[in-house]
Write an enzyme that holds these catalytic residues in place. Sequence first.
Site, mmCIF file in Angstrom:
data_model
loop_
_atom_site.group_PDB
_atom_site.id
_atom_site.type_symbol
_atom_site.label_atom_id
_atom_site.label_comp_id
_atom_site.label_asym_id
_atom_site.label_seq_id
_atom_site.Cartn_x
_atom_site.Cartn_y
_atom_site.Cartn_z
ATOM 1 N N SER A 152 -4.297 -3.422 -12.724
ATOM 2 C CA SER A 152 -5.492 -3.369 -11.866
ATOM 3 C C SER A 152 -5.723 -1.900 -11.496
ATOM 4 O O SER A 152 -5.669 -1.509 -10.340
ATOM 5 C CB SER A 152 -5.275 -4.221 -10.616
ATOM 6 O OG SER A 152 -4.248 -3.699 -9.808
ATOM 7 N N HIS B 3 -2.605 -10.126 -11.839
ATOM 8 C CA HIS B 3 -1.192 -10.204 -12.243
ATOM 9 C C HIS B 3 -0.734 -11.633 -12.518
ATOM 10 O O HIS B 3 0.420 -11.866 -12.878
ATOM 11 C CB HIS B 3 -0.294 -9.596 -11.160
ATOM 12 C CG HIS B 3 -0.492 -8.115 -10.999
ATOM 13 N ND1 HIS B 3 0.045 -7.401 -9.954
ATOM 14 C CD2 HIS B 3 -1.170 -7.208 -11.763
ATOM 15 C CE1 HIS B 3 -0.307 -6.116 -10.073
ATOM 16 N NE2 HIS B 3 -1.048 -5.987 -11.155
ATOM 17 N N GLU C 59 -1.233 -9.649 -4.556
ATOM 18 C CA GLU C 59 0.171 -9.616 -4.138
ATOM 19 C C GLU C 59 0.332 -10.163 -2.721
ATOM 20 O O GLU C 59 -0.414 -9.786 -1.821
ATOM 21 C CB GLU C 59 0.695 -8.166 -4.165
ATOM 22 C CG GLU C 59 0.685 -7.577 -5.565
ATOM 23 C CD GLU C 59 0.794 -6.057 -5.569
ATOM 24 O OE1 GLU C 59 1.427 -5.496 -4.653
ATOM 25 O OE2 GLU C 59 0.226 -5.444 -6.483
ATOM 26 N N GLU D 31 4.797 -9.188 -11.737
ATOM 27 C CA GLU D 31 5.677 -8.303 -10.958
ATOM 28 C C GLU D 31 6.939 -8.999 -10.475
ATOM 29 O O GLU D 31 7.571 -8.554 -9.507
ATOM 30 C CB GLU D 31 4.912 -7.714 -9.770
ATOM 31 C CG GLU D 31 3.805 -6.787 -10.204
ATOM 32 C CD GLU D 31 3.312 -5.886 -9.084
ATOM 33 O OE1 GLU D 31 3.649 -6.132 -7.910
ATOM 34 O OE2 GLU D 31 2.580 -4.933 -9.398
ATOM 35 N N ASP E 154 -1.753 -7.289 -0.998
ATOM 36 C CA ASP E 154 -2.628 -6.379 -1.730
ATOM 37 C C ASP E 154 -3.758 -7.250 -2.263
ATOM 38 O O ASP E 154 -3.557 -8.032 -3.194
ATOM 39 C CB ASP E 154 -1.876 -5.699 -2.885
ATOM 40 C CG ASP E 154 -2.784 -4.745 -3.665
ATOM 41 O OD1 ASP E 154 -3.970 -4.617 -3.284
ATOM 42 O OD2 ASP E 154 -2.312 -4.134 -4.648
ATOM 43 N N GLU F 61 -3.820 -4.235 1.813
ATOM 44 C CA GLU F 61 -4.131 -3.153 0.864
ATOM 45 C C GLU F 61 -5.426 -3.471 0.111
ATOM 46 O O GLU F 61 -5.673 -4.621 -0.249
ATOM 47 C CB GLU F 61 -2.946 -3.035 -0.112
ATOM 48 C CG GLU F 61 -3.105 -1.968 -1.183
ATOM 49 C CD GLU F 61 -1.903 -1.965 -2.141
ATOM 50 O OE1 GLU F 61 -0.774 -2.302 -1.709
ATOM 51 O OE2 GLU F 61 -2.099 -1.666 -3.326
ATOM 52 N N ASP G 250 -5.461 2.104 -2.008
ATOM 53 C CA ASP G 250 -4.786 2.265 -3.310
ATOM 54 C C ASP G 250 -5.850 2.660 -4.342
ATOM 55 O O ASP G 250 -6.029 3.855 -4.614
ATOM 56 C CB ASP G 250 -4.058 0.971 -3.694
ATOM 57 C CG ASP G 250 -3.509 1.033 -5.115
ATOM 58 O OD1 ASP G 250 -3.365 2.141 -5.656
ATOM 59 O OD2 ASP G 250 -3.198 -0.026 -5.709
ATOM 60 N N LYS H 125 1.235 6.625 -5.801
ATOM 61 C CA LYS H 125 1.712 6.284 -7.151
ATOM 62 C C LYS H 125 1.572 7.530 -8.027
ATOM 63 O O LYS H 125 0.448 7.932 -8.358
ATOM 64 C CB LYS H 125 0.821 5.207 -7.764
ATOM 65 C CG LYS H 125 0.860 3.841 -7.107
ATOM 66 C CD LYS H 125 -0.296 3.005 -7.663
ATOM 67 C CE LYS H 125 -0.173 1.543 -7.358
ATOM 68 N NZ LYS H 125 -1.430 0.821 -7.672
ATOM 69 N N HIS I 110 5.568 1.435 -7.231
ATOM 70 C CA HIS I 110 5.736 1.228 -8.681
ATOM 71 C C HIS I 110 4.381 0.857 -9.292
ATOM 72 O O HIS I 110 3.361 0.861 -8.595
ATOM 73 C CB HIS I 110 6.756 0.091 -8.880
ATOM 74 C CG HIS I 110 6.186 -1.259 -8.524
ATOM 75 N ND1 HIS I 110 6.643 -2.436 -9.043
ATOM 76 C CD2 HIS I 110 5.152 -1.605 -7.697
ATOM 77 C CE1 HIS I 110 5.930 -3.445 -8.562
ATOM 78 N NE2 HIS I 110 5.035 -2.963 -7.744
ATOM 79 N N LYS J 69 7.000 -0.115 -2.386
ATOM 80 C CA LYS J 69 6.565 -1.355 -3.029
ATOM 81 C C LYS J 69 7.140 -1.321 -4.437
ATOM 82 O O LYS J 69 6.761 -0.481 -5.244
ATOM 83 C CB LYS J 69 5.037 -1.361 -3.046
ATOM 84 C CG LYS J 69 4.425 -2.694 -3.331
ATOM 85 C CD LYS J 69 2.935 -2.714 -3.034
ATOM 86 C CE LYS J 69 2.124 -2.375 -4.250
ATOM 87 N NZ LYS J 69 0.744 -2.893 -4.190
HETATM 88 C C1 2PG Z 1 -1.182 -2.241 -7.182
HETATM 89 C C2 2PG Z 1 -0.264 -2.170 -8.382
HETATM 90 C C3 2PG Z 1 1.206 -2.212 -8.144
HETATM 91 P P1 2PG Z 1 -1.142 -2.189 -10.806
HETATM 92 O O1 2PG Z 1 -2.357 -2.607 -7.314
HETATM 93 O O2 2PG Z 1 -0.803 -1.848 -6.092
HETATM 94 O O3 2PG Z 1 1.664 -3.326 -7.450
HETATM 95 O O4 2PG Z 1 -0.694 -2.949 -9.454
HETATM 96 O O5 2PG Z 1 -0.005 -1.374 -11.242
HETATM 97 O O6 2PG Z 1 -1.503 -3.301 -11.776
HETATM 98 O O7 2PG Z 1 -2.349 -1.358 -10.451
HETATM 99 MG MG MG Z 2 -2.823 -2.082 -5.163
#
Ligand code: 2PG
Ligand code: MG
Length: 395
Positions: free
Chosen positions: A40, A149, A158, A193, A225, A266, A293, A318, A346, A369
């Site tokens: 995502s 996911h 999440e 995940e 999230d 989130e 994010d 990230k 992660h 996370k």
């Molecule tokens: C998120 C992440 C990690 P992705 O959205 O926060 O949990 O997902 O790596 O798929 O963006």
């Molecule tokens: Mg996110």
Amino acid sequence: MHIDSVHARAILDTRGRPTIETTLVSRHLKATASVPSGKSTGSHEACELRDPDGGVTQAIANVEGTIAQALIGRDFVSSDDIDALLIVIDGTADKSHLGANAMLSISIAAERLFAQEARIPLWRSIANRARVTPAVPHLYVNVMNGGAHADFKLPFQEYLLVVEGSTHAALKEAHEVFTKLGEKLGKVPMGDEGGYAPTFDTLEEPFEILSELIAPHPSMSIAIDAAASELYHDAAYRLLGKEYSADDLSRVYENLVARYPMHSIEDPFDEDAHGDFARLMTILGKKTRIVGDDLTVTNPERIESASAHGEINAVLIKPNQIGTLQETIVAVQDTRAAEFEAIASHRSGETDDTFIADFAYGIGAHGIKAGGLGQKERLLKYERLVAIERESLSL
Ligand code: 2PG
Ligand code: MG
């Protein structure tokens, strides 16, 4: 630091997709790093270089070609030096020339090399670089997967338990609740995940179950999230087959915060819905954490803008969203300057590289996370944190 050789290869991530692993050699020292990959992904993230068929041969060619030529035979005084050179060679705003994946694999391997040379743990070298006091982060343990996911079986991407305290004790407690949740849910598939991927008819059910399970655990609360960019189509959010306006969704979050012990939310809205973030902050900003994010993508400019407009009060960090550790650390410093909490994260496609654990501790992050307890690559990060905790106590 004199770089003698640079090698890269493709390895498979937890989704079975290729990603890049790079090894740097300097005299008798050798360091390897592999980079994770998101699903995502925010559209403002730095570019992850992929071949048309999804492979990473071009990214590998960039590491072993252009980057290796620039590094081999030269002396560098710090990992910042190496990152600065990568940024100059790339020369683009979105890292599309070299690829953020190619660059980050070098950047992390270089950080490891310098830590080895200085004979200090990786987390200590990160803390020195960021000029912060290391601290044990709260664990954000993913227990149920939805959204992109888990084929949107649950609307939010999440559902997490936030556990405070020493990592050793927190992990044990999280495992206890994760096991009880598994028994309650029965035979359900696992999501990307390493959390369960059940189906529910209402938005509230997952929160009812989780709040009941954590009731005997005062150190635990709930986080989500929403990854709402993935729910946003034709100017509306789609959850369990129903359409929601931004105001409707805002009321959903208000209801969750009123009824359940919510630690954070989130990406509650689409990545470009700045006004909706700011409005939610005026309603919930004092009661819970609103985390950016896809909104902020570890980009110092976007974090500063979110701060100036009061859009959030916490930020996901990230490294692969921006491509070098140098810029990631600037993002951390901006996060601290804005008095936001930083949560190191992660990606949903992971490898066995545990860098993010050292990073979270090294930057003194509020949280980490690192996924669910049903996948080895996620457990490795938590286990590394337990080891760091022990290591730091004995220093
Ligand atoms: C998120 C992440 C990690 P992705 O959205 O926060 O949990 O997902 O790596 O798929 O963006
Ligand atoms: Mg996110």
